[in-house]
Design a protein around this motif. Structure first.
Motif, PDB file in Angstrom:
ATOM      1  N   ARG A  41       0.884  -1.256   0.026  1.00  0.00           N
ATOM      2  CA  ARG A  41       0.042  -0.080  -0.009  1.00  0.00           C
ATOM      3  C   ARG A  41       0.781   1.231   0.060  1.00  0.00           C
ATOM      4  O   ARG A  41       0.363   2.495   0.624  1.00  0.00           O
ATOM      5  N   ALA A  42       1.978   1.165  -0.747  1.00  0.00           N
ATOM      6  CA  ALA A  42       2.993   2.292  -0.863  1.00  0.00           C
ATOM      7  C   ALA A  42       4.016   2.047  -1.804  1.00  0.00           C
ATOM      8  O   ALA A  42       4.170   0.671  -2.202  1.00  0.00           O
ATOM      9  N   GLY A  43       4.602   2.735  -2.067  1.00  0.00           N
ATOM     10  CA  GLY A  43       5.833   2.703  -3.119  1.00  0.00           C
ATOM     11  C   GLY A  43       5.438   3.332  -4.479  1.00  0.00           C
ATOM     12  O   GLY A  43       4.431   3.597  -5.055  1.00  0.00           O
ATOM     13  N   THR A  44       6.511   3.475  -5.392  1.00  0.00           N
ATOM     14  CA  THR A  44       6.544   3.813  -6.797  1.00  0.00           C
ATOM     15  C   THR A  44       7.149   3.081  -7.633  1.00  0.00           C
ATOM     16  O   THR A  44       8.333   2.655  -7.495  1.00  0.00           O
ATOM     17  N   LEU A  45       6.606   2.639  -8.859  1.00  0.00           N
ATOM     18  CA  LEU A  45       7.195   1.966  -9.776  1.00  0.00           C
ATOM     19  C   LEU A  45       7.418   3.113 -11.252  1.00  0.00           C
ATOM     20  O   LEU A  45       6.412   3.804 -11.221  1.00  0.00           O
ATOM     21  N   VAL A  46       8.624   3.075 -11.531  1.00  0.00           N
ATOM     22  CA  VAL A  46       8.989   4.186 -12.518  1.00  0.00           C
ATOM     23  C   VAL A  46       9.214   3.256 -13.795  1.00  0.00           C
ATOM     24  O   VAL A  46      10.254   2.380 -13.489  1.00  0.00           O
ATOM     25  N   VAL A  47       8.808   3.368 -14.937  1.00  0.00           N
ATOM     26  CA  VAL A  47       9.222   2.639 -16.186  1.00  0.00           C
ATOM     27  C   VAL A  47       9.605   3.665 -17.308  1.00  0.00           C
ATOM     28  O   VAL A  47       8.949   4.447 -17.496  1.00  0.00           O
ATOM     29  N   LEU A  48      10.823   3.174 -17.753  1.00  0.00           N
ATOM     30  CA  LEU A  48      11.499   3.925 -18.896  1.00  0.00           C
ATOM     31  C   LEU A  48      10.753   3.722 -19.976  1.00  0.00           C
ATOM     32  O   LEU A  48      11.050   2.479 -20.597  1.00  0.00           O
ATOM     33  N   GLY A  49       9.949   4.593 -20.572  1.00  0.00           N
ATOM     34  CA  GLY A  49       9.281   4.345 -21.943  1.00  0.00           C
ATOM     35  C   GLY A  49      10.143   5.138 -22.956  1.00  0.00           C
ATOM     36  O   GLY A  49      11.310   5.215 -23.101  1.00  0.00           O
ATOM     37  N   SER A  50       9.468   5.682 -23.978  1.00  0.00           N
ATOM     38  CA  SER A  50      10.006   6.519 -25.245  1.00  0.00           C
ATOM     39  C   SER A  50       8.814   7.251 -25.701  1.00  0.00           C
ATOM     40  O   SER A  50       7.722   6.902 -25.935  1.00  0.00           O
ATOM     41  N   VAL A  51       9.349   8.332 -26.053  1.00  0.00           N
ATOM     42  CA  VAL A  51       8.218   9.193 -27.105  1.00  0.00           C
ATOM     43  C   VAL A  51       8.114   8.632 -28.492  1.00  0.00           C
ATOM     44  O   VAL A  51       7.082   8.743 -29.030  1.00  0.00           O
ATOM     45  N   ALA A  52       8.803   7.386 -28.824  1.00  0.00           N
ATOM     46  CA  ALA A  52       8.530   6.737 -29.959  1.00  0.00           C
ATOM     47  C   ALA A  52       7.126   5.988 -29.990  1.00  0.00           C
ATOM     48  O   ALA A  52       6.870   5.343 -30.831  1.00  0.00           O
ATOM     49  N   GLY A  53       6.555   5.834 -28.593  1.00  0.00           N
ATOM     50  CA  GLY A  53       5.285   5.156 -28.455  1.00  0.00           C
ATOM     51  C   GLY A  53       4.231   6.020 -28.600  1.00  0.00           C
ATOM     52  O   GLY A  53       2.949   5.734 -28.801  1.00  0.00           O
ATOM     53  N   ASP A  54       4.422   7.348 -28.977  1.00  0.00           N
ATOM     54  CA  ASP A  54       3.210   8.269 -29.275  1.00  0.00           C
ATOM     55  C   ASP A  54       2.630   8.361 -30.614  1.00  0.00           C
ATOM     56  O   ASP A  54       1.435   8.356 -30.715  1.00  0.00           O
ATOM     57  N   ARG A  55       3.574   7.923 -31.733  1.00  0.00           N
ATOM     58  CA  ARG A  55       2.808   7.778 -33.084  1.00  0.00           C
ATOM     59  C   ARG A  55       3.904   6.742 -33.766  1.00  0.00           C
ATOM     60  O   ARG A  55       4.952   7.026 -33.758  1.00  0.00           O
ATOM     61  N   GLY A  56       3.288   5.853 -34.457  1.00  0.00           N
ATOM     62  CA  GLY A  56       3.884   4.772 -35.183  1.00  0.00           C
ATOM     63  C   GLY A  56       4.414   5.487 -36.307  1.00  0.00           C
ATOM     64  O   GLY A  56       3.697   6.226 -37.223  1.00  0.00           O
ATOM     65  N   ARG A  57       6.033   5.573 -36.496  1.00  0.00           N
ATOM     66  CA  ARG A  57       6.831   6.264 -37.625  1.00  0.00           C
ATOM     67  C   ARG A  57       7.646   5.234 -38.392  1.00  0.00           C
ATOM     68  O   ARG A  57       7.875   4.047 -37.865  1.00  0.00           O
ATOM     69  N   GLN A  58       7.710   5.099 -39.814  1.00  0.00           N
ATOM     70  CA  GLN A  58       8.170   4.223 -40.526  1.00  0.00           C
ATOM     71  C   GLN A  58       9.868   3.932 -40.194  1.00  0.00           C
ATOM     72  O   GLN A  58      10.166   2.962 -40.240  1.00  0.00           O
ATOM     73  N   SER A  59      10.396   4.952 -39.384  1.00  0.00           N
ATOM     74  CA  SER A  59      11.838   4.595 -39.072  1.00  0.00           C
ATOM     75  C   SER A  59      11.979   3.591 -37.760  1.00  0.00           C
ATOM     76  O   SER A  59      12.891   3.028 -37.447  1.00  0.00           O
ATOM     77  N   ASN A  60      10.964   3.608 -36.883  1.00  0.00           N
ATOM     78  CA  ASN A  60      11.071   2.750 -35.626  1.00  0.00           C
ATOM     79  C   ASN A  60       9.748   2.327 -35.037  1.00  0.00           C
ATOM     80  O   ASN A  60       9.550   2.300 -33.990  1.00  0.00           O
ATOM     81  N   TYR A  61       8.857   1.863 -35.990  1.00  0.00           N
ATOM     82  CA  TYR A  61       7.538   1.514 -35.450  1.00  0.00           C
ATOM     83  C   TYR A  61       7.437   0.487 -34.686  1.00  0.00           C
ATOM     84  O   TYR A  61       6.514   0.108 -33.680  1.00  0.00           O
TER      85      TYR A  61
END
Length: 273
Positions: A156-176
């Motif tokens: 009932r306490a604590g924090t999970l922090v996950v390193l994501g990426s802006v690449a996940g915001d829209r699919g682009r041909q270079s790294n979808y």
């Protein structure tokens, strides 16, 4: 799959030793501790006198990092060996339980910071290569997220922090493909955050833009779009203590990606992003 944990190091806290370490020391579990951002974040925790458990594949590298963290003020800097991207549900659950016990039964902050960039052109035709990227970046990471979320819910306490990426915001041909794995992780963490909000724990997805690290060694670097591991680490550390579910690193990426997400397809498809 069998995953080997390193034996308890001399700096670790046992039940007998626990009274020698300040009970206010924050306990921190870092998965993918040899990544540049994770190491920079661990240094910030070390300066606060935290008790750290560093998880990764390469013992020698982790030992060097752990020794450095102790010099920088960490109350404990211990290691555990695990191929985080190659796991089974049973091994994930087992190891989270073991690592929680090694940290004294409660984990204050968990950082998940491992992943692979992959090569988009190869993954488009080599399905085995594509599957490997998805396994590391999403499937395994999702299992770790769910397992530690269960621990935080129980505490009932604590924090999970996950390193994501802006690449996940829209699919682009270079790294979808890479972007798709990060998009999936983004939604997963959002859901976990919603779940944990009912018990007082938190989950955060931190979305950096490009970072000058060994992972991006083959890319042309420089300019205002690039960040350093230290700059992103400072944002990760703050996110563990306060803020919303989604954090861009640095903040300007929130506005950049807002524009990219809402570009009409007719315009977006003429770009080479």
């Amino acid at each position: 799959m069998s995953i080997r944990n390193s034996p308890r190091r001399s700096g670790a806290v046992s039940k007998q030793q626990g009274s020698n370490v300040s009970q206010t020391s924050k306990t921190v579990l870092i998965l993918g501790a040899s990544s540049a951002v994770a190491e920079a974040t661990a240094r910030l925790y070390a300066a606060e006198g935290a008790r750290l458990l560093l998880v990764g594949r390469k013992a020698e590298q982790l030992e060097v990092i752990a020794a450095d963290l102790k010099v920088r003020g960490a109350a404990v800097a211990d290691i555990a060996l695990c191929d985080l991207g190659n796991v089974t549900p049973a091994s994930v659950a087992e190891n989270v339980a073991v690592w929680t016990e090694r940290l004294g039964g409660v984990i204050d902050d968990i950082l998940i910071a491992y992943g692979v960039l992959g090569e988009q052109s190869r993954a488009e035709t080599d399905l085995a290569d594509a599957a490997a990227v998805m396994q590391v970046n999403f499937t395994s990471a999702a299992l770790w997220c769910l397992a530690v979320a269960g621990q935080l819910e129980q505490q009932r306490a604590g924090t999970l922090v996950v390193l994501g990426s802006v690449a996940g915001d829209r699919g682009r041909q270079s790294n979808y493909l890479y972007g798709a794995t990060k998009a999936g992780l983004d939604k997963l963490v959002q859901g976990i955050a919603h779940r944990l909000s009912k018990v007082g724990a938190r989950a955060v997805i931190v979305k950096p833009g490009p970072i000058d690290t060994p992972m991006t060694a083959g890319m042309k670097k420089g300019g205002p779009m690039w960040s350093t591991p230290q700059a992103v680490a400072a944002i990760v550390r703050r996110a563990a203590d306060r803020g919303g579910v989604t954090v861009y690193a640095p903040k300007r990426w929130k506005f950049i990606m807002l524009i990219i997400r809402f570009l009409p397809d007719a315009i977006f498809h003429r770009s080479s992003l």
